[in-house]
Scaffold this motif. Structure first.
Motif, mmCIF file in Angstrom:
data_model
loop_
_atom_site.group_PDB
_atom_site.id
_atom_site.type_symbol
_atom_site.label_atom_id
_atom_site.label_comp_id
_atom_site.label_asym_id
_atom_site.label_seq_id
_atom_site.Cartn_x
_atom_site.Cartn_y
_atom_site.Cartn_z
ATOM 1 N N PHE A 106 38.351 -32.928 -104.112
ATOM 2 C CA PHE A 106 38.926 -31.757 -103.819
ATOM 3 C C PHE A 106 40.209 -31.638 -104.395
ATOM 4 O O PHE A 106 40.677 -30.494 -105.017
ATOM 5 C CB PHE A 106 39.185 -31.607 -102.464
ATOM 6 C CG PHE A 106 38.078 -31.584 -101.420
ATOM 7 C CD1 PHE A 106 36.811 -31.580 -101.994
ATOM 8 C CD2 PHE A 106 38.198 -31.963 -100.135
ATOM 9 C CE1 PHE A 106 35.546 -31.530 -101.173
ATOM 10 C CE2 PHE A 106 36.945 -32.006 -99.286
ATOM 11 C CZ PHE A 106 35.458 -31.962 -99.732
ATOM 12 N N GLU A 107 41.075 -32.510 -104.359
ATOM 13 C CA GLU A 107 42.364 -32.510 -104.996
ATOM 14 C C GLU A 107 42.231 -32.171 -106.552
ATOM 15 O O GLU A 107 43.409 -31.402 -107.102
ATOM 16 C CB GLU A 107 42.981 -34.005 -104.877
ATOM 17 C CG GLU A 107 44.564 -33.977 -105.550
ATOM 18 C CD GLU A 107 45.135 -35.447 -105.531
ATOM 19 O OE1 GLU A 107 46.155 -35.418 -105.750
ATOM 20 O OE2 GLU A 107 44.376 -36.397 -105.226
ATOM 21 N N PHE B 112 43.131 -28.321 -100.548
ATOM 22 C CA PHE B 112 43.543 -29.539 -100.422
ATOM 23 C C PHE B 112 45.002 -29.683 -100.283
ATOM 24 O O PHE B 112 45.776 -30.471 -99.615
ATOM 25 C CB PHE B 112 43.368 -30.467 -101.621
ATOM 26 C CG PHE B 112 43.770 -32.112 -101.628
ATOM 27 C CD1 PHE B 112 42.800 -32.831 -100.940
ATOM 28 C CD2 PHE B 112 44.686 -32.467 -102.173
ATOM 29 C CE1 PHE B 112 43.474 -34.193 -100.692
ATOM 30 C CE2 PHE B 112 45.319 -33.516 -102.027
ATOM 31 C CZ PHE B 112 44.507 -34.448 -101.441
ATOM 32 N N LEU C 53 37.718 -36.163 -100.908
ATOM 33 C CA LEU C 53 39.123 -35.557 -100.802
ATOM 34 C C LEU C 53 39.496 -35.920 -102.414
ATOM 35 O O LEU C 53 40.553 -34.985 -102.871
ATOM 36 C CB LEU C 53 40.004 -36.548 -100.114
ATOM 37 C CG LEU C 53 39.752 -36.158 -98.434
ATOM 38 C CD1 LEU C 53 40.688 -37.155 -97.729
ATOM 39 C CD2 LEU C 53 39.970 -34.766 -98.151
ATOM 40 N N LYS D 219 40.967 -27.238 -104.933
ATOM 41 C CA LYS D 219 42.547 -27.825 -104.784
ATOM 42 C C LYS D 219 43.531 -27.154 -104.289
ATOM 43 O O LYS D 219 44.461 -27.775 -103.789
ATOM 44 C CB LYS D 219 43.021 -28.260 -106.346
ATOM 45 C CG LYS D 219 42.975 -26.967 -107.277
ATOM 46 C CD LYS D 219 43.752 -27.379 -108.495
ATOM 47 C CE LYS D 219 43.177 -28.561 -109.399
ATOM 48 N NZ LYS D 219 43.797 -28.605 -110.875
ATOM 49 N N ALA E 121 34.355 -27.119 -97.392
ATOM 50 C CA ALA E 121 34.495 -28.378 -97.569
ATOM 51 C C ALA E 121 33.219 -29.133 -96.865
ATOM 52 O O ALA E 121 32.485 -29.982 -97.458
ATOM 53 C CB ALA E 121 35.527 -29.064 -97.008
ATOM 54 N N ALA F 218 39.819 -35.545 -91.756
ATOM 55 C CA ALA F 218 40.325 -35.446 -93.093
ATOM 56 C C ALA F 218 41.972 -35.842 -93.070
ATOM 57 O O ALA F 218 42.335 -36.800 -93.777
ATOM 58 C CB ALA F 218 40.583 -33.922 -93.403
#
Length: 247
Positions: A171-172, A187, A168, A184, A144, A74
C-alpha cells in the motif's frame, strides 16, 4: 534481528515520527514514509491491568464493524506492542481516528475542495483529490479489504501478521491497485492518523495513560519546562495532560 534490535528500531521510528508532528499538535489536537517496525507482538509485564479492556470498551460512531476491525488490525501493525510498551491499539489510536472522523476537518470543511483536480501533479502541489478524509478512510478501507481478498482470499484483518506487514508495504509503495484512490494516499492518511493518535493529548481519545509521551520523554502540557531545555539530561518528571492528569 534480535529482540533488542527490533525494540530499538521501534523506538527510533517513533522518535523520528515525533519530529514530524508540531509540538502544539502533541499538546492539543491531531491533524511519509514508514519502515514498518518488525517487532514481536507482546506487551511488557508492567502494563497497567485493564488497559486493553478500556480500549475495547469504546464504541465507534463513524466506522462500521467491518471498518473498525480493519482499523484495529492495521494500526496494530503500524505501531505494535512490544517489551518497550503498549502499541497503537492499547494507546487508543482506533478511538482517536473514529473521533477524528466526526470532526469538520474530516468532512473537508477547512479544505479547498473545488476543482480542477490534478491527481498526477507533483507532491509539491499539495493534495489533489476531491475526496475528504472521511471518504479517504471509507473508500480506502473497502479497497484494502477487496485487494486482500483478491490476493489472499481473506479481508486484511484475517491475514497473519507477516502478510499484513507485506500488504501495508505494498500500500505504501503504491504497488496495490485501489480503484477509488491511490493505495499510497490511503496509507499516508492511515499512518499520519496513527501517529497523531499515539502522540496526541489523551483528551482526544488516543495516547491513553500518555504512553506515547512516556516512550519519547515528552513532558506534555506542563505550564513551563524551559529551564530543562538546555540541560543535557533526560526530563525527570512524568508528562501532564491538558486536563491535568499525570502519567
Amino acid at each position: 534481528m534480535s529482540a533488542d534490535d527490533t525494540s530499538n528500531a521501534r523506538r527510533d521510528f517513533l522518535r523520528k515520527s515525533l519530529t514530524l508532528i508540531p509540538v502544539v499538535t502533541l499538546a492539543t489536537t491531531g491533524g511519509a514514509s514508514l519502515a514498518l517496525a518488525e517487532t514481536k507482538e507482546r506487551q511488557r509485564d508492567e502494563d497497567k491491568p485493564g488497559q486493553s479492556a478500556r480500549a475495547d470498551a469504546y464504541q465507534p460512531t463513524f466506522f462500521t464493524p467491518e471498518e473498525w476491525t480493519f482499523i484495529h488490525a492495521a494500526v496494530a501493525r503500524l505501531i505494535p506492542a512490544d517489551d518497550r510498551g503498549p502499541g497503537a491499539v492499547e494507546a487508543g489510536v482506533p478511538e482517536y481516528i473514529d473521533r477524528q472522523m466526526n470532526t469538520p476537518y474530516a468532512q473537508g470543511a477547512k479544505w479547498y475542495m473545488q476543482g480542477p483536480f490534478q491527481p498526477d501533479a507533483p507532491s509539491e502541489m499539495g493534495y489533489q483529490l476531491k475526496l475528504n478524509p472521511q471518504q479517504v478512510f471509507r473508500l480506502g478501507i473497502k479497497a484494502a479489504d477487496d485487494w486482500s481478498r483478491q490476493q489472499h482470499g481473506k479481508p486484511f484483518a484475517e491475514l497473519d501478521t507477516g502478510t499484513q506487514d507485506a500488504a501495508l508495504r505494498q500500500f505504501e509503495a503504491g504497488e496495490a491497485e485501489f480503484a477509488p484512490l491511490p493505495a499510497k494516499t490511503f496509507f499516508a492518511a492511515l499512518l499520519q492518523s496513527t501517529k497523531e493518535g499515539f502522540f496526541c493529548d489523551p483528551i482526544h481519545g488516543g495516547n491513553k495513560d500518555m504512553v506515547g509521551w512516556k516512550l519519547v520523554g515528552f513532558p506534555g502540557a506542563r505550564a513551563d519546562f524551559m529551564d530543562w531545555v538546555e540541560r543535557d539530561v533526560a526530563y525527570p518528571f512524568p508528562p501532564v495532560s491538558i486536563r491535568g492528569e499525570r502519567a
